[in-house]
Design a protein around this motif. Structure first.
Motif, PDB file in Angstrom:
ATOM      1  N   LYS A 109     -10.272  -8.592   6.313  1.00  0.00           N
ATOM      2  CA  LYS A 109     -10.578  -7.351   5.587  1.00  0.00           C
ATOM      3  C   LYS A 109      -9.318  -6.530   5.316  1.00  0.00           C
ATOM      4  O   LYS A 109      -9.188  -5.912   4.246  1.00  0.00           O
ATOM      5  N   LEU A 110      -8.402  -6.543   6.267  1.00  0.00           N
ATOM      6  CA  LEU A 110      -7.153  -5.815   6.044  1.00  0.00           C
ATOM      7  C   LEU A 110      -6.296  -6.520   4.991  1.00  0.00           C
ATOM      8  O   LEU A 110      -5.604  -5.860   4.200  1.00  0.00           O
ATOM      9  N   VAL A 111      -6.359  -7.844   4.959  1.00  0.00           N
ATOM     10  CA  VAL A 111      -5.654  -8.599   3.913  1.00  0.00           C
ATOM     11  C   VAL A 111      -6.196  -8.224   2.539  1.00  0.00           C
ATOM     12  O   VAL A 111      -5.432  -7.974   1.585  1.00  0.00           O
ATOM     13  N   ASP A 112      -7.516  -8.178   2.418  1.00  0.00           N
ATOM     14  CA  ASP A 112      -8.133  -7.805   1.138  1.00  0.00           C
ATOM     15  C   ASP A 112      -7.755  -6.375   0.744  1.00  0.00           C
ATOM     16  O   ASP A 112      -7.556  -6.080  -0.449  1.00  0.00           O
ATOM     17  N   CYS A 113      -7.662  -5.528   1.743  1.00  0.00           N
ATOM     18  CA  CYS A 113      -7.302  -4.131   1.473  1.00  0.00           C
ATOM     19  C   CYS A 113      -5.905  -4.032   0.859  1.00  0.00           C
ATOM     20  O   CYS A 113      -5.677  -3.272  -0.093  1.00  0.00           O
ATOM     21  N   ILE A 114      -4.972  -4.831   1.387  1.00  0.00           N
ATOM     22  CA  ILE A 114      -3.598  -4.813   0.865  1.00  0.00           C
ATOM     23  C   ILE A 114      -3.546  -5.474  -0.507  1.00  0.00           C
ATOM     24  O   ILE A 114      -2.886  -4.969  -1.435  1.00  0.00           O
ATOM     25  N   ASP A 115      -4.230  -6.614  -0.656  1.00  0.00           N
ATOM     26  CA  ASP A 115      -4.225  -7.312  -1.947  1.00  0.00           C
ATOM     27  C   ASP A 115      -4.836  -6.462  -3.056  1.00  0.00           C
ATOM     28  O   ASP A 115      -4.368  -6.486  -4.207  1.00  0.00           O
ATOM     29  N   ASP A 116      -5.882  -5.739  -2.724  1.00  0.00           N
ATOM     30  CA  ASP A 116      -6.577  -4.920  -3.731  1.00  0.00           C
ATOM     31  C   ASP A 116      -5.948  -3.538  -3.899  1.00  0.00           C
ATOM     32  O   ASP A 116      -6.446  -2.727  -4.701  1.00  0.00           O
ATOM     33  N   ASN A 117      -4.893  -3.290  -3.114  1.00  0.00           N
ATOM     34  CA  ASN A 117      -4.186  -2.004  -3.206  1.00  0.00           C
ATOM     35  C   ASN A 117      -5.150  -0.829  -3.028  1.00  0.00           C
ATOM     36  O   ASN A 117      -5.158   0.134  -3.815  1.00  0.00           O
ATOM     37  N   GLU A 118      -5.968  -0.944  -1.985  1.00  0.00           N
ATOM     38  CA  GLU A 118      -6.932   0.123  -1.715  1.00  0.00           C
ATOM     39  C   GLU A 118      -6.212   1.382  -1.222  1.00  0.00           C
ATOM     40  O   GLU A 118      -5.046   1.333  -0.818  1.00  0.00           O
ATOM     41  N   GLN A 121      -6.776   5.872   2.942  1.00  0.00           N
ATOM     42  CA  GLN A 121      -7.846   6.140   3.902  1.00  0.00           C
ATOM     43  C   GLN A 121      -8.542   4.845   4.340  1.00  0.00           C
ATOM     44  O   GLN A 121      -8.805   4.646   5.530  1.00  0.00           O
ATOM     45  N   LEU A 122      -8.842   3.966   3.384  1.00  0.00           N
ATOM     46  CA  LEU A 122      -9.466   2.682   3.725  1.00  0.00           C
ATOM     47  C   LEU A 122      -8.519   1.816   4.551  1.00  0.00           C
ATOM     48  O   LEU A 122      -8.946   1.134   5.495  1.00  0.00           O
ATOM     49  N   PHE A 123      -7.245   1.850   4.196  1.00  0.00           N
ATOM     50  CA  PHE A 123      -6.272   1.062   4.949  1.00  0.00           C
ATOM     51  C   PHE A 123      -6.215   1.534   6.401  1.00  0.00           C
ATOM     52  O   PHE A 123      -6.229   0.713   7.335  1.00  0.00           O
ATOM     53  N   ILE A 124      -6.151   2.841   6.612  1.00  0.00           N
ATOM     54  CA  ILE A 124      -6.066   3.389   7.965  1.00  0.00           C
ATOM     55  C   ILE A 124      -7.331   3.045   8.762  1.00  0.00           C
ATOM     56  O   ILE A 124      -7.261   2.689   9.946  1.00  0.00           O
ATOM     57  N   THR A 125      -8.481   3.133   8.115  1.00  0.00           N
ATOM     58  CA  THR A 125      -9.750   2.837   8.804  1.00  0.00           C
ATOM     59  C   THR A 125      -9.802   1.381   9.270  1.00  0.00           C
ATOM     60  O   THR A 125     -10.146   1.089  10.428  1.00  0.00           O
ATOM     61  N   GLN A 195       7.197  -3.031   0.446  1.00  0.00           N
ATOM     62  CA  GLN A 195       7.868  -4.186   1.042  1.00  0.00           C
ATOM     63  C   GLN A 195       7.352  -4.439   2.466  1.00  0.00           C
ATOM     64  O   GLN A 195       7.128  -5.584   2.858  1.00  0.00           O
ATOM     65  N   GLN A 196       7.149  -3.371   3.215  1.00  0.00           N
ATOM     66  CA  GLN A 196       6.624  -3.509   4.576  1.00  0.00           C
ATOM     67  C   GLN A 196       5.185  -4.050   4.561  1.00  0.00           C
ATOM     68  O   GLN A 196       4.796  -4.832   5.438  1.00  0.00           O
ATOM     69  N   LEU A 197       4.428  -3.655   3.566  1.00  0.00           N
ATOM     70  CA  LEU A 197       3.057  -4.169   3.446  1.00  0.00           C
ATOM     71  C   LEU A 197       3.048  -5.676   3.165  1.00  0.00           C
ATOM     72  O   LEU A 197       2.169  -6.399   3.644  1.00  0.00           O
ATOM     73  N   GLN A 198       4.025  -6.148   2.408  1.00  0.00           N
ATOM     74  CA  GLN A 198       4.115  -7.584   2.136  1.00  0.00           C
ATOM     75  C   GLN A 198       4.476  -8.362   3.402  1.00  0.00           C
ATOM     76  O   GLN A 198       3.945  -9.459   3.638  1.00  0.00           O
ATOM     77  N   TYR A 199       5.351  -7.780   4.205  1.00  0.00           N
ATOM     78  CA  TYR A 199       5.668  -8.410   5.491  1.00  0.00           C
ATOM     79  C   TYR A 199       4.410  -8.484   6.372  1.00  0.00           C
ATOM     80  O   TYR A 199       4.143  -9.504   7.016  1.00  0.00           O
ATOM     81  N   LEU A 200       3.671  -7.394   6.387  1.00  0.00           N
ATOM     82  CA  LEU A 200       2.440  -7.360   7.179  1.00  0.00           C
ATOM     83  C   LEU A 200       1.427  -8.381   6.659  1.00  0.00           C
ATOM     84  O   LEU A 200       0.742  -9.054   7.446  1.00  0.00           O
ATOM     85  N   LEU A 201       1.351  -8.510   5.352  1.00  0.00           N
ATOM     86  CA  LEU A 201       0.415  -9.457   4.741  1.00  0.00           C
ATOM     87  C   LEU A 201       0.711 -10.889   5.193  1.00  0.00           C
ATOM     88  O   LEU A 201      -0.206 -11.671   5.489  1.00  0.00           O
ATOM     89  N   GLU A 202       1.980 -11.225   5.257  1.00  0.00           N
ATOM     90  CA  GLU A 202       2.367 -12.564   5.718  1.00  0.00           C
ATOM     91  C   GLU A 202       1.970 -12.783   7.176  1.00  0.00           C
ATOM     92  O   GLU A 202       1.491 -13.868   7.550  1.00  0.00           O
ATOM     93  N   GLU A 203       2.163 -11.767   7.995  1.00  0.00           N
ATOM     94  CA  GLU A 203       1.804 -11.877   9.413  1.00  0.00           C
ATOM     95  C   GLU A 203       0.291 -12.007   9.589  1.00  0.00           C
ATOM     96  O   GLU A 203      -0.184 -12.769  10.442  1.00  0.00           O
ATOM     97  N   LEU A 204      -0.453 -11.269   8.800  1.00  0.00           N
ATOM     98  CA  LEU A 204      -1.914 -11.341   8.890  1.00  0.00           C
ATOM     99  C   LEU A 204      -2.424 -12.733   8.518  1.00  0.00           C
ATOM    100  O   LEU A 204      -3.270 -13.313   9.224  1.00  0.00           O
TER     101      LEU A 204
END
Length: 215
Positions: A109-118, A121-125, A195-204
């Motif tokens: 779900k967090l991966v989808d949140c980053i991909d969809d650029n939500e 507030q949704l990201f934090i939740t 850029q940090q979100l992309q790093y996180l996406l790879e880790e997820l």
């Protein structure tokens, strides 16, 4: 007719001599075989043959009434912790795998949140829900053999990344306008955050693959 009578006369002289010849031959053969072979009577062997008797085998143990009677068997103590933990040898690894598998949907779900650029507030939740469950998993297995698993350590890394970036994005909303023109404000720059979100996406995604392979 005359010839017929002549033949009868000839045969009458020939037959006695022929019979005499065969009679003489039979006597010679009888004399030659005299004293040879068995001339007595055969014994009765039936009296000397012992008849087969049917033997009855008796068991070496006494029979017992109600043997393996289901009503006499004691039930398995399924509710007894000693039976569950010792006899069945409860599989701790399987329990960890099940606990870790419950985190996979939160990672996705967090991966989808980053991909969809939500929105933030949704990201934090979703980030808070993920870190809360990883914290519970850490508390449960920390110091145990499961804490040395690669999947356990991977979740610890992901947990640190998620907490750091969630904090970074919250701070960026507050401090970005004040630090935009200073060197300290560069970390809140949208490009740096992306850029940090992309790093996180790879880790997820890496954690998801690892957990699925373990399961």
């Amino acid at each position: 007719m005359k010839k017929f009578f002549i033949c009868l006369i000839i045969m009458s002289f020939a037959l006695p001599s022929h019979a005499f010849f065969w009679n003489k031959k039979d006597k010679a053969l009888e004399k030659e075989l005299q004293g040879k072979g068995y001339a007595g009577t055969l014994p009765n062997l039936g009296d000397k043959i012992e008849k087969t008797k049917t033997k009855v085998t008796t068991p070496i143990f006494e029979s017992q009434d109600g043997f393996n009677n289901p009503s006499d068997l004691k039930p398995v103590p399924k509710d007894n912790p000693a039976f569950i933990n010792i006899i069945q040898k409860k599989d701790k690894t399987s329990e960890f795998t099940n606990d870790a598998a419950e985190i996979i949907p939160m990672l996705e779900k967090l991966v989808d949140c980053i991909d969809d650029n939500e929105n933030l507030q949704l990201f934090i939740t979703k980030a808070n829900l993920l870190t809360l469950n990883i914290d519970n998993l850490t508390e449960k297995y920390n110091g145990k053999p499961e804490s040395y698993y690669e999947s356990f350590r991977k979740l610890q890394e992901v947990n640190r990344y998620v907490k750091s970036i969630a904090a970074l994005r919250r701070e960026a909303v507050t401090y970005q306008r004040y630090l935009a023109y200073s060197s300290s404000g560069s970390i809140y720059n949208p490009d740096n955050i992306n850029q940090q979100l992309q790093y996180l996406l790879e880790e997820l995604n890496s954690a998801i693959l690892l957990l699925r392979s373990d399961g």
